[in-house]
Design a protein around this motif. Structure first.
Motif, short mmCIF file in Angstrom:
data_model
loop_
_atom_site.label_atom_id
_atom_site.label_comp_id
_atom_site.label_asym_id
_atom_site.label_seq_id
_atom_site.Cartn_x
_atom_site.Cartn_y
_atom_site.Cartn_z
N MET A 273 1.81 9.33 -5.79
CA MET A 273 2.23 10.70 -5.50
C MET A 273 3.27 11.16 -6.50
O MET A 273 3.22 12.29 -7.00
CB MET A 273 2.78 10.80 -4.08
CG MET A 273 2.72 12.18 -3.52
SD MET A 273 2.54 12.17 -1.75
CE MET A 273 4.12 11.59 -1.24
N MET B 95 -3.47 6.56 -5.47
CA MET B 95 -3.27 6.97 -4.07
C MET B 95 -4.47 6.56 -3.22
O MET B 95 -4.32 6.01 -2.13
CB MET B 95 -3.06 8.48 -3.98
CG MET B 95 -1.73 8.97 -4.51
SD MET B 95 -1.71 10.76 -4.70
CE MET B 95 -1.21 11.27 -3.07
N ALA C 45 -5.26 15.19 -4.52
CA ALA C 45 -4.03 14.58 -4.01
C ALA C 45 -3.90 14.85 -2.51
O ALA C 45 -3.50 13.96 -1.74
CB ALA C 45 -2.82 15.15 -4.76
N ALA D 156 -6.13 12.61 -0.62
CA ALA D 156 -5.57 11.26 -0.53
C ALA D 156 -4.54 11.20 0.59
O ALA D 156 -4.49 10.22 1.35
CB ALA D 156 -4.95 10.86 -1.86
N PHE E 238 1.01 4.07 -2.86
CA PHE E 238 0.74 5.47 -2.53
C PHE E 238 1.88 6.36 -3.02
O PHE E 238 1.65 7.40 -3.64
CB PHE E 238 0.57 5.62 -1.02
CG PHE E 238 0.05 6.95 -0.60
CD1 PHE E 238 -1.31 7.21 -0.64
CD2 PHE E 238 0.91 7.94 -0.18
CE1 PHE E 238 -1.79 8.45 -0.27
CE2 PHE E 238 0.43 9.19 0.19
CZ PHE E 238 -0.93 9.43 0.14
N ALA F 66 0.83 -1.20 0.00
CA ALA F 66 0.00 0.00 0.00
C ALA F 66 0.86 1.25 0.00
O ALA F 66 0.62 2.19 -0.76
CB ALA F 66 -0.94 -0.01 1.21
N ALA F 67 1.88 1.26 0.85
CA ALA F 67 2.77 2.43 0.91
C ALA F 67 3.47 2.64 -0.42
O ALA F 67 3.61 3.78 -0.89
CB ALA F 67 3.78 2.25 2.04
N PHE G 299 -4.86 8.80 3.75
CA PHE G 299 -3.84 7.78 4.01
C PHE G 299 -3.38 7.86 5.46
O PHE G 299 -3.28 6.83 6.14
CB PHE G 299 -2.67 7.95 3.04
CG PHE G 299 -1.73 6.77 3.03
CD1 PHE G 299 -2.20 5.52 2.71
CD2 PHE G 299 -0.39 6.93 3.33
CE1 PHE G 299 -1.34 4.42 2.69
CE2 PHE G 299 0.48 5.84 3.31
CZ PHE G 299 -0.01 4.59 3.00
#
Lengths: 102, 474
Positions: free
Chosen positions: A21, A40, B167, B170, A17, A13-14, B174
């Motif tokens: 980004m 993301m 963004a 998100a 993400f 997941a990281a 997260f």
């Protein structure tokens, strides 16, 4: 079937993400930028679902559904705007749009 | 669960129903009758504002998922006022520029307000996610309404706002997902344990970065000037204050309720952001020639002062943040509405377009001066008390150096605010005759003026209301 350990899922997941980004920050095609935002948000969902399964608890799954719905709304608005920009400028590249370049 | 349990959510429910009502009326009404939709929206917002005093809005929904108290009601009043002023200010403009799309415009505005009004009371993450996005997504669409030139201008500014906004959302989500996962609960109160680990700190910083984008803190502010310049001014009047108020409400409820034990991680980071914000906002505002860009950077700088209140001591600081936000609503919306009035007269949106305003429309120029003085924090208009109290809060919390920095940059800010006043009062203009101001716009400006001057003369009732409101947060 052996269960995948929580740490592996979280690392995935990281990584997703981070990829998303990097995509938002470096890509020049608005459509790809929107896709990166979706990556993301899906990394967020993966985190939630992984933790939920680990804890055996449903709240995380429900939260993931909310985020899916929200992401869909965001994508709809985003694509509509890309369409509006494309109609007038015939481009989806930020280099050719003066405001987005900065 | 019965319908009566939803009583604390009443303001949000009224606004959501109003949004649907406007959409329905829009379907059956003749095109020539569409301006009535703006008046309908304004009337509903005024009614909701009055209702916030009449209805019982205290209490918990769903065992503490949403909490109605003085805190949520105070913020709801500030946001509804901002919506009302923006709707009144833009009424004639919306009817003239987008005659067939008025229904959607007001529906989106009302939906966005629904999200904002419900945001301060959220004490659980699923509710927070929904309110946060209900606030955000309609704003993207509102910003995409093209300015005067009949849809011939691509909504680039709105696209930029959307990409950066999505963004940052998100990022926020997260951070939140990590916290929820580790805690095994989505309640704010249970989100962070007594002894948080390093991953908690990382999650807190992710959340902070996401929120910083929303409220436009430097260095996360790059969308602010472009969006302000590229979007229609009445929309900017709304989006320059209302989402900011909601953003600070969200910041308070997440960081003060959920993360007191993580303060060692987010506090230093936030202090750093305050310094960067004040420096960047104030210094970049100086060379601006476009009024809306100038106001954008001034807005960035103002966020620095509001954060000073947020960081300066527990209850008093948060209360003074509320007071600052309330005074900021009047001065900032007033300022944008005057820019709007002058631009509507065909003068453009540059500082030079204000030239000779004092000679042409003395009352408008006087209102402009009051708003500028309030934004700069000169005695004795509302903004002075706001800055004074925020500085007091920071001083009491032992941050004398930040007070010094704030005061220093307040003098820098005076320079560019007075530059705008000089254009209106000293510079000559070739154009004669008063600036035409439509009635609803004039009404909105008068309300902003009364708010700014009135709160300068009698700040105490609002200060006491803010102090009482903060009790609801803890």
């Amino acid at each position: 079937m052996t269960a995948i350990p929580l740490a592996h899922l979280l690392i995935l997941a990281a990584a997703l993400f981070t990829l998303g980004m990097i995509g938002v920050m470096t890509r020049r095609n608005v459509l790809v930028m929107l896709m990166s935002v979706e990556i993301m948000l899906n990394a967020v969902n993966l985190t939630l679902v992984a933790f939920s399964r680990y804890h055996g608890w449903t709240e995380g799954h429900v939260l993931a559904f909310f985020i899916i719905a929200v992401a869909a709304a965001e994508a709809a608005v985003g694509l509509a705007m890309v369409l509006a920009v494309f109609r007038l400028k015939q481009t989806v590249y930020v280099d050719e749009l003066k405001l987005l370049k900065r | 669960m019965s319908l009566a349990d939803l009583q604390p959510l009443m303001l949000g429910l009224i606004l959501a129903c109003a949004a649907l009502l406007v959409l329905l009326v829009d379907l059956v009404i003749k095109p020539s009758g569409k301006p009535i939709l703006g008046w309908l929206t304004a009337a509903i917002l005024a009614g909701t504002l009055v209702a916030s005093w009449l209805l019982p809005l205290e209490g918990e929904v769903q065992a503490g998922v949403w909490q109605g108290n003085l805190w949520s009601t105070f913020l709801a009043r500030v946001m509804i006022s901002a919506g009302l002023l923006a709707v009144l200010g833009g009424l004639d403009y919306v009817a003239r520029v987008w005659p067939y799309r008025q229904g959607e415009f007001y529906t989106l505005l009302l939906f966005s307000l629904t999200g904002m009004v419900l945001l301060p009371g959220c004490r659980e993450l699923a509710a927070f996610v929904v309110c946060f996005e209900l606030m955000g997504i309609p704003i993207y669409v509102l910003a995409a309404y093209s300015k005067n030139d009949n849809g011939k201008k691509p909504p680039e500014a709105a696209l930029k706002l959307l990409l950066i906004g999505a963004a940052s959302t998100a990022l926020t989500f997260f951070g939140a997902a990590l916290l929820v996962g580790m805690a095994g609960s989505s309640r704010f109160a249970e989100l962070v344990p007594y002894e948080p680990g390093p991953l908690h700190a990382v999650a807190a910083l992710l959340l902070l970065a996401g929120m910083a984008f929303k409220i436009g803190v430097a260095p996360f502010h790059m969308w602010v000037p472009d969006t302000y310049e590229g979007s229609p001014t009445p929309v900017v009047a709304f989006l320059s204050v209302a989402p900011k108020v909601a953003g600070f409400a969200a910041l308070s409820s997440i960081f003060l309720i959920a993360m007191p034990t993580l303060a060692h991680a987010w506090r230093p980071m936030l202090w750093l952001l305050v310094v960067v914000t004040m420096v960047v906002g104030n210094l970049v505002a100086i060379p601006q020639t476009n009024l809306k860009r100038l106001m954008a950077f001034s807005g960035v700088a103002q966020v620095g002062y509001i954060l000073l209140g947020f960081l300066g001591g527990a209850e008093f600081g948060a209360a003074m943040m509320l007071f600052y936000l309330a005074t900021y609503v009047f001065a900032n919306i007033g300022m944008f509405l005057i820019v709007h009035a002058v631009a509507e007269a065909g003068e453009g949106e540059d500082i030079v377009s204000l030239n000779g305003l004092a000679r042409r429309s003395p009352w408008l120029a006087l209102a402009l001066l009051m708003f500028l003085l309030s934004l700069a924090g000169i005695p004795f208009v509302a903004g002075f008390w706001a800055k004074f109290y925020v500085f007091t809060a920071a001083w009491r919390a032992g941050h004398g150096e930040m007070v010094l920095l704030g005061a220093l940059f307040a003098t820098v800010a005076l320079f560019y605010y007075l530059g705008v006043a000089r254009a209106a009062f000293v510079n000559k203009s070739a154009i004669e005759g008063p600036v035409p101001v439509k009635r609803p716009l004039a009404l909105a400006i008068v309300v902003c003026l009364l708010g700014t001057v009135g709160l300068g003369a009698w700040p105490n009732p609002l200060v006491e209301a803010a102090l009482a409101a903060v009790q609801g947060l803890y």
